[in-house]
Design an enzyme around this catalytic site. Structure first.
Site, mmCIF file in Angstrom:
data_model
loop_
_atom_site.group_PDB
_atom_site.id
_atom_site.type_symbol
_atom_site.label_atom_id
_atom_site.label_comp_id
_atom_site.label_asym_id
_atom_site.label_seq_id
_atom_site.Cartn_x
_atom_site.Cartn_y
_atom_site.Cartn_z
ATOM 1 N N MET A 1 25.497 21.537 78.672
ATOM 2 C CA MET A 1 26.786 22.226 78.608
ATOM 3 C C MET A 1 26.651 23.720 78.919
ATOM 4 O O MET A 1 27.246 24.224 79.877
ATOM 5 C CB MET A 1 27.409 22.038 77.224
ATOM 6 C CG MET A 1 27.806 20.603 76.915
ATOM 7 S SD MET A 1 29.090 19.957 77.995
ATOM 8 C CE MET A 1 30.530 20.827 77.390
ATOM 9 N N LYS B 1 39.083 18.869 68.426
ATOM 10 C CA LYS B 1 38.025 18.224 69.231
ATOM 11 C C LYS B 1 37.460 16.995 68.511
ATOM 12 O O LYS B 1 37.114 15.992 69.129
ATOM 13 C CB LYS B 1 36.896 19.220 69.533
ATOM 14 C CG LYS B 1 35.728 18.611 70.339
ATOM 15 C CD LYS B 1 36.153 18.269 71.744
ATOM 16 C CE LYS B 1 35.195 17.494 72.609
ATOM 17 N NZ LYS B 1 33.810 17.443 72.390
ATOM 18 N N LEU C 1 21.289 26.764 76.834
ATOM 19 C CA LEU C 1 21.557 26.625 78.272
ATOM 20 C C LEU C 1 21.254 25.208 78.735
ATOM 21 O O LEU C 1 20.661 24.989 79.785
ATOM 22 C CB LEU C 1 20.699 27.636 79.046
ATOM 23 C CG LEU C 1 20.843 29.098 78.581
ATOM 24 C CD1 LEU C 1 19.788 29.979 79.244
ATOM 25 C CD2 LEU C 1 22.246 29.622 78.894
ATOM 26 N N HIS D 1 39.853 14.285 69.121
ATOM 27 C CA HIS D 1 39.669 13.940 70.550
ATOM 28 C C HIS D 1 38.510 12.957 70.709
ATOM 29 O O HIS D 1 38.615 11.928 71.386
ATOM 30 C CB HIS D 1 39.403 15.229 71.328
ATOM 31 C CG HIS D 1 38.877 15.063 72.726
ATOM 32 N ND1 HIS D 1 37.578 14.722 73.004
ATOM 33 C CD2 HIS D 1 39.485 15.194 73.934
ATOM 34 C CE1 HIS D 1 37.401 14.662 74.314
ATOM 35 N NE2 HIS D 1 38.547 14.938 74.905
ATOM 36 N N ASN D 2 37.410 13.236 70.039
ATOM 37 C CA ASN D 2 36.249 12.359 70.168
ATOM 38 C C ASN D 2 36.451 11.028 69.447
ATOM 39 O O ASN D 2 35.944 9.996 69.888
ATOM 40 C CB ASN D 2 34.989 13.064 69.671
ATOM 41 C CG ASN D 2 34.435 14.006 70.719
ATOM 42 O OD1 ASN D 2 35.190 14.544 71.528
ATOM 43 N ND2 ASN D 2 33.141 14.224 70.715
ATOM 44 N N ASP E 1 17.610 31.008 75.627
ATOM 45 C CA ASP E 1 17.243 29.631 75.288
ATOM 46 C C ASP E 1 15.748 29.632 74.997
ATOM 47 O O ASP E 1 15.025 30.557 75.383
ATOM 48 C CB ASP E 1 17.560 28.688 76.472
ATOM 49 C CG ASP E 1 17.658 27.228 76.061
ATOM 50 O OD1 ASP E 1 18.747 26.649 76.144
ATOM 51 O OD2 ASP E 1 16.621 26.653 75.651
ATOM 52 N N SER F 1 35.450 20.114 75.924
ATOM 53 C CA SER F 1 35.335 18.780 76.519
ATOM 54 C C SER F 1 35.145 18.898 78.020
ATOM 55 O O SER F 1 35.642 19.834 78.649
ATOM 56 C CB SER F 1 36.610 17.964 76.218
ATOM 57 O OG SER F 1 36.466 16.660 76.713
ATOM 58 N N GLU G 1 38.234 9.097 71.848
ATOM 59 C CA GLU G 1 37.250 8.717 72.886
ATOM 60 C C GLU G 1 36.513 7.437 72.468
ATOM 61 O O GLU G 1 36.353 6.508 73.270
ATOM 62 C CB GLU G 1 36.289 9.901 73.029
ATOM 63 C CG GLU G 1 35.244 9.818 74.091
ATOM 64 C CD GLU G 1 34.452 11.141 74.105
ATOM 65 O OE1 GLU G 1 35.031 12.191 74.447
ATOM 66 O OE2 GLU G 1 33.250 11.123 73.764
HETATM 67 N N1 NAI Z 1 26.882 16.936 76.421
HETATM 68 C C1 NAI Z 1 28.191 16.798 76.248
HETATM 69 O O1 NAI Z 1 28.858 15.963 76.879
HETATM 70 C C2 NAI Z 1 28.905 17.670 75.285
HETATM 71 C C3 NAI Z 1 28.248 18.379 74.299
HETATM 72 N N2 NAI Z 1 28.952 19.163 73.438
HETATM 73 C C4 NAI Z 1 28.294 19.949 72.407
HETATM 74 O O2 NAI Z 1 27.714 21.095 73.004
HETATM 75 C C5 NAI Z 1 26.535 21.474 72.304
HETATM 76 C C6 NAI Z 1 25.375 21.499 73.292
HETATM 77 O O3 NAI Z 1 25.258 20.216 73.839
HETATM 78 P P1 NAI Z 1 24.351 19.922 75.129
HETATM 79 O O4 NAI Z 1 24.427 21.054 76.084
HETATM 80 O O5 NAI Z 1 24.741 18.557 75.563
HETATM 81 O O6 NAI Z 1 22.915 19.890 74.450
HETATM 82 P P2 NAI Z 1 21.499 20.056 75.176
HETATM 83 O O7 NAI Z 1 20.521 19.430 74.276
HETATM 84 O O8 NAI Z 1 21.582 19.613 76.587
HETATM 85 O O9 NAI Z 1 21.269 21.640 75.190
HETATM 86 C C7 NAI Z 1 20.996 22.384 74.048
HETATM 87 C C8 NAI Z 1 20.216 23.614 74.465
HETATM 88 O O10 NAI Z 1 20.041 24.429 73.314
HETATM 89 C C9 NAI Z 1 18.723 24.951 73.349
HETATM 90 N N3 NAI Z 1 18.338 25.323 71.990
HETATM 91 C C10 NAI Z 1 18.102 24.497 70.937
HETATM 92 N N4 NAI Z 1 17.804 25.223 69.843
HETATM 93 C C11 NAI Z 1 17.843 26.520 70.215
HETATM 94 C C12 NAI Z 1 17.636 27.738 69.541
HETATM 95 N N5 NAI Z 1 17.326 27.771 68.241
HETATM 96 N N6 NAI Z 1 17.756 28.891 70.222
HETATM 97 C C13 NAI Z 1 18.059 28.884 71.531
HETATM 98 N N7 NAI Z 1 18.294 27.753 72.235
HETATM 99 C C14 NAI Z 1 18.184 26.590 71.581
HETATM 100 C C15 NAI Z 1 17.892 23.824 73.929
HETATM 101 O O11 NAI Z 1 16.657 24.305 74.440
HETATM 102 C C16 NAI Z 1 18.827 23.301 75.011
HETATM 103 O O12 NAI Z 1 18.635 23.942 76.238
HETATM 104 C C17 NAI Z 1 26.375 20.461 71.178
HETATM 105 O O13 NAI Z 1 26.951 20.954 70.019
HETATM 106 C C18 NAI Z 1 27.146 19.264 71.682
HETATM 107 O O14 NAI Z 1 27.614 18.449 70.648
HETATM 108 C C19 NAI Z 1 30.303 19.306 73.533
HETATM 109 C C20 NAI Z 1 30.989 18.624 74.477
HETATM 110 C C21 NAI Z 1 30.370 17.737 75.416
HETATM 111 O O1 5RP Z 2 31.911 15.708 72.957
HETATM 112 C C1 5RP Z 2 31.475 14.940 73.786
HETATM 113 C C2 5RP Z 2 32.353 14.271 74.756
HETATM 114 O O2 5RP Z 2 33.698 14.556 74.519
HETATM 115 C C3 5RP Z 2 30.013 14.685 73.787
HETATM 116 O O3 5RP Z 2 29.564 13.988 74.911
HETATM 117 C C4 5RP Z 2 29.620 14.000 72.532
HETATM 118 O O4 5RP Z 2 28.215 14.008 72.406
HETATM 119 C C5 5RP Z 2 30.146 12.578 72.487
HETATM 120 O O5 5RP Z 2 30.110 12.082 71.176
HETATM 121 P P1 5RP Z 2 29.005 11.026 70.714
HETATM 122 O O6 5RP Z 2 27.675 11.672 71.009
HETATM 123 O O7 5RP Z 2 29.260 10.871 69.250
HETATM 124 O O8 5RP Z 2 29.235 9.782 71.522
#
Ligand code: NAI
Ligand code: 5RP
Length: 359
Positions: free
Chosen positions: A11, A175, A8, A178-179, A30, A123, A182
């Site tokens: 994303m 994806k 949570l 896509h990145n 979480d 995304s 990016e």
């Molecule tokens: N932040 C971004 O712009 C984007 C992120 N993503 C992908 O989405 C995924 C999540 O990214 P974010 O939300 O940015 O990361 P984040 O670090 O903000 O959130 C991750 C969450 O997972 C929880 N967590 C970690 N291990 C856990 C476990 N074993 N059990 C339960 N909860 C657990 C953490 O406490 C945290 O709340 C990643 O794979 C990331 O690459 C994809 C697109 C965009």
């Molecule tokens: O998927 C994403 C955006 O589209 C995430 O923000 C991703 O973490 C970006 O890639 P990097 O961390 O390698 O810059």
């Protein structure tokens, strides 16, 4: 529809809120109490107890759990744990930035347990709550169809911004590319702006140009919108480090391009530039300096910690934060045998003398 969400953070947390706004029922899980409280405050059920989480999801065979945790080992362990708790017919969704090859393997393994696995390249970042998420979906058609109400709510519009790309792994594959794109787009903007900033003749205003280009220009984009916003706050911008992390997608895109023999020079160089930014000191750069000094007797810059080497900079020091002028230039001058010439000239002479001596 009822959905379980594990992870949570930036994303998953916002996705829960968007689903609630769309009338869905969400149960969150979480490790972080703050993350759980955030979704509870908005009307979702949230628990750190995985048994309680599973029990709240509904009838075995009809359940769906979206995993939105950091890609790699954490995603693997969460999926392994879920696989032991769910039943045939249930769906696991991986919405993170997982490597598509891991996804293909996981889908196969989970299929043996009768579990559906759906990969969603997501995304939209932290703006997804307001703007909606673009979702590139891979996996069995039947499972994707069952999740349609979820995709229609998370997407910018029910009929736009999401779609099934193909079988398992295809969502994460698209994806990944896509990145990669990016990275290339970001690098192109960054280089262009750095060039204009360096060209001091016109004393150009970067914030003004970014803002101007947003309107009608060929290079307008959402990335440029974000850049223009960042440049408005120069105090914040100027204190940013030039270290640029990468979480894998660029590397995997390059690997794929090598495997297929498809040239991707822009994405590759953009990724390589990130690697360079991650180095405090480049070993290769040090080696280049060593070679120039050795073959040409050229002056080279030294690091703060290497001042005692007493090397003379060719260019005035202090221009680059990673290099500094040695303090003992006079010692080098004395060694070169004359205090009349510039220190750089003297070092060059010293080099020539050493070559002669070697002959
Ligand atoms: N932040 C971004 O712009 C984007 C992120 N993503 C992908 O989405 C995924 C999540 O990214 P974010 O939300 O940015 O990361 P984040 O670090 O903000 O959130 C991750 C969450 O997972 C929880 N967590 C970690 N291990 C856990 C476990 N074993 N059990 C339960 N909860 C657990 C953490 O406490 C945290 O709340 C990643 O794979 C990331 O690459 C994809 C697109 C965009
Ligand atoms: O998927 C994403 C955006 O589209 C995430 O923000 C991703 O973490 C970006 O890639 P990097 O961390 O390698 O810059």
């Amino acid at each position: 529809m009822k959905l379980g969400m594990i992870g949570l953070g930036k994303m998953g947390g916002n996705m829960v809120l968007r689903l609630l706004q769309g009338g869905h029922q969400v149960v969150g899980h979480d490790r972080s109490e703050a993350a759980l409280q955030n979704i509870r405050d908005h009307g979702a059920q949230g628990t750190s107890d995985i048994d309680e989480f599973i029990a709240a999801l509904g009838e075995p065979g009809s359940r769906a759990v979206w995993v939105m945790v950091p890609a790699g080992q954490i995603t693997q362990s969460v999926i392994d744990d879920l696989a032991g708790r769910l039943s045939p017919g249930d769906i696991i969704i991986d919405g993170g930035n997982s490597n598509f090859k891991d996804t293909q393997r996981r889908a196969e393994e989970l299929a043996h347990e009768g579990l559906h696995f759906v990969d969603v390249g997501t995304s939209g970042g932290i703006w997804g709550l307001k703007e909606g998420y673009a979702m590139m979906v891979g996996g069995p058609e039947e499972a994707v169809e069952r999740l349609r109400p979820i995709f229609e709510t998370l997407a910018p519009a029910a009929d736009r911004g999401w779609g099934r790309m193909g079988p398992s792994g295809s969502g994460h594959y698209v994806k990944m590319v896509h990145n990669g794109i990016e990275y290339g787009m970001m690098q192109a903007y960054a280089e262009g702006f750095e060039l204009m900033k360096a060209h001091q003749t016109f004393n150009l205003d970067m914030a003004q140009i970014a803002e101007l280009w947003r309107h009608g220009s060929v290079v307008r984009s959402w990335l440029l919108d974000l850049t223009a916003e960042a440049l408005k706050n120069s105090a914040d911008f100027e204190q940013l480090s030039d270290y640029v992390a990468d979480s894998g997608e660029g590397r995997w895109t390059i690997i794929d391009s090598i495997e297929l023999g498809v040239p991707t020079p822009v994405i590759t160089l953009a990724t390589q530039m990130r690697f360079r930014s991650q180095q405090e000191v480049s070993y290769a750069g040090q080696m280049l300096s060593a070679m120039r000094r050795a073959f040409g007797g050229h002056a080279v810059k030294t690091l703060e910690v290497g001042k005692q080497e007493g090397l003379v900079p060719e260019v005035q020091a202090g221009e680059h934060p990673k290099a500094a002028a040695p303090e003992n230039i006079p010692a080098v001058a004395a060694q070169a045998g004359s205090s009349e010439h510039s220190a750089a000239e003297q070092l060059g002479e010293t080099g020539q003398q050493r070559v002669k001596g070697d002959e």
